[in-house]
Design a protein around this motif. Structure first.
Motif, short mmCIF file in Angstrom:
data_model
loop_
_atom_site.label_atom_id
_atom_site.label_comp_id
_atom_site.label_asym_id
_atom_site.label_seq_id
_atom_site.Cartn_x
_atom_site.Cartn_y
_atom_site.Cartn_z
N TYR A 198 -6.45 9.63 9.65
CA TYR A 198 -5.87 8.73 10.65
C TYR A 198 -4.59 8.11 10.08
O TYR A 198 -4.40 8.08 8.86
N HIS A 218 -11.88 9.58 5.10
CA HIS A 218 -12.61 8.92 4.01
C HIS A 218 -13.58 7.90 4.59
O HIS A 218 -13.39 7.41 5.71
N ASP A 273 0.84 -1.22 0.00
CA ASP A 273 0.00 0.00 0.00
C ASP A 273 0.86 1.26 0.00
O ASP A 273 0.64 2.19 -0.77
N ARG A 331 -3.69 8.99 6.32
CA ARG A 331 -4.64 8.95 5.22
C ARG A 331 -5.67 10.05 5.45
O ARG A 331 -6.13 10.24 6.58
N HIS A 361 -15.36 4.22 3.39
CA HIS A 361 -15.23 3.16 2.38
C HIS A 361 -16.61 2.71 1.90
O HIS A 361 -17.55 2.62 2.70
C1 BEZ Z 1 -7.78 2.03 5.04
O1 BEZ Z 1 -8.22 2.95 4.40
O2 BEZ Z 1 -8.56 1.52 5.81
C2 BEZ Z 1 -6.35 1.58 4.87
C3 BEZ Z 1 -5.86 1.37 3.60
C4 BEZ Z 1 -4.55 0.94 3.44
C5 BEZ Z 1 -3.75 0.73 4.55
C6 BEZ Z 1 -4.25 0.95 5.83
C7 BEZ Z 1 -5.58 1.38 5.99
#
Ligand code: BEZ
Ligand code: FE
Length: 306
Positions: free
Chosen positions: A211, A235, A92, A232, A237
């Protein structure tokens, strides 16, 4: 005699490696199914070798650096358990997961033009979230500012898709997912909604905040060594799927969130950034009386035909 001893040994090692690689599928009995014809793993591993050799030459790799890299990968493996997958986190944070998502979206659709963009699934999807009636609040008792979500699911020609599943999950208003909480918190801030006859969906949750990805392991060390932050942007999901359509795994990103331009996992697409409108306490769009400020966000999804 044209070759010095070390070069001769290196050459023989190269031949041995090539023979070994060509035998890997037989040794391990695996091949890689790329969604089309089953692909021979030799082709892929040969490309790994080609690129790895080019990489070593490009950076003029020293033995102690290669050993440090091997120790790093060893720690990545040792950090994995049934709850934590450090290799996926590595993929990632190197942008590989997102690249694979984009390649897959382009490959699977006959016509991706007009389809909502996909992004990474992340580690916190939990299949089997409760199926709730449209308009339900999935954030009851959770920290966070309330937000009303609504929109429509259609095909790429604008025709509504009825009875389409919108499977939603997010962290709480402090950026913590149920799966990360101590003990058995059970499912929180997750649900599956089915669109109505006009393809509409609506529900209440919270406005997500930014977070950090788990950064207490080797991937966190890597980010720090590179001077990168682990965050990040805020967001929520969504996995959107219906019969006859390519399933979509994506997020909606809050337009006023920090880190939109530097997501630690490279998941942001401009088309997925949504404005959360802030409202004073009072009547919400669905008639609910709100005694504290709340937000509303609206987003229409388009699915490509399978
Ligand atoms: C998430 O958005 O939940 C996430 C995506 C990639 C790595 C860690 C968390
Ligand atoms: Fe997330």
């Amino acid at each position: 005699e044209l070759l010095s001893k070390p070069i001769r040994y290196g050459y023989m090692n190269g031949i041995a490696l090539t023979v070994l690689i060509s035998q890997l599928p037989k040794l391990f009995g695996f091949s890689i199914d790329g969604g089309g014809p089953v692909r021979d793993v030799t082709q892929i591993i040969s490309a790994v070798v080609r690129h790895a050799h080019a990489l070593a030459r490009e950076v003029d790799l020293k033995p102690d650096e290669w050993m440090a890299a091997i120790q790093f990968l060893t720690r990545v493996g040792q950090t994995c358990d049934d709850k934590r997958q450090e290799f996926i986190l590595l993929s990632d944070t190197l942008g590989i997961s997102m690249l694979v998502v984009r390649l897959e979206q382009a490959r699977r659709s006959r016509d991706t033009k007009g389809a909502t963009e996909a992004t990474v699934q992340g580690p916190f999807y939990w299949p089997g979230a409760p199926e709730l009636p449209l308009g339900s609040d999935i954030a009851k008792g959770m920290p966070g500012e309330p937000a009303h979500y609504s929109g429509r699911v259609s095909d790429t020609h604008g025709q509504p898709i009825a009875n389409c599943c919108v499977d939603v999950w997010s962290g709480d208003g402090e950026g913590v997912y149920d799966m990360q909480k101590e003990g058995d918190a059970g499912m929180q801030l997750r649900a599956r909604f089915y669109t109505d006859a006009e393809g509409r969906y609506r529900f209440w949750s919270i406005k997500p905040t930014f977070y950090p990805v788990p950064d207490d392991g080797p991937v966190g060390d890597m980010l720090r060594a590179m001077g990168r932050h682990p965050n990040r942007p805020g967001h929520i999901h969504m996995m959107v799927y219906g019969d006859g359509y390519v399933p979509l795994t994506t997020h909606l990103f809050a337009s006023d969130s920090p880190y939109l331009d530097s997501d630690a996992v490279f998941g942001v697409r401009d088309s997925l950034i949504v404005r959360y409108e802030k409202h004073a306490p009072g009547m919400a769009p669905d008639g609910r009386a709100m005694d504290k400020p709340f937000h509303s966000a609206s987003y229409d999804f388009a699915l490509a035909a399978a």
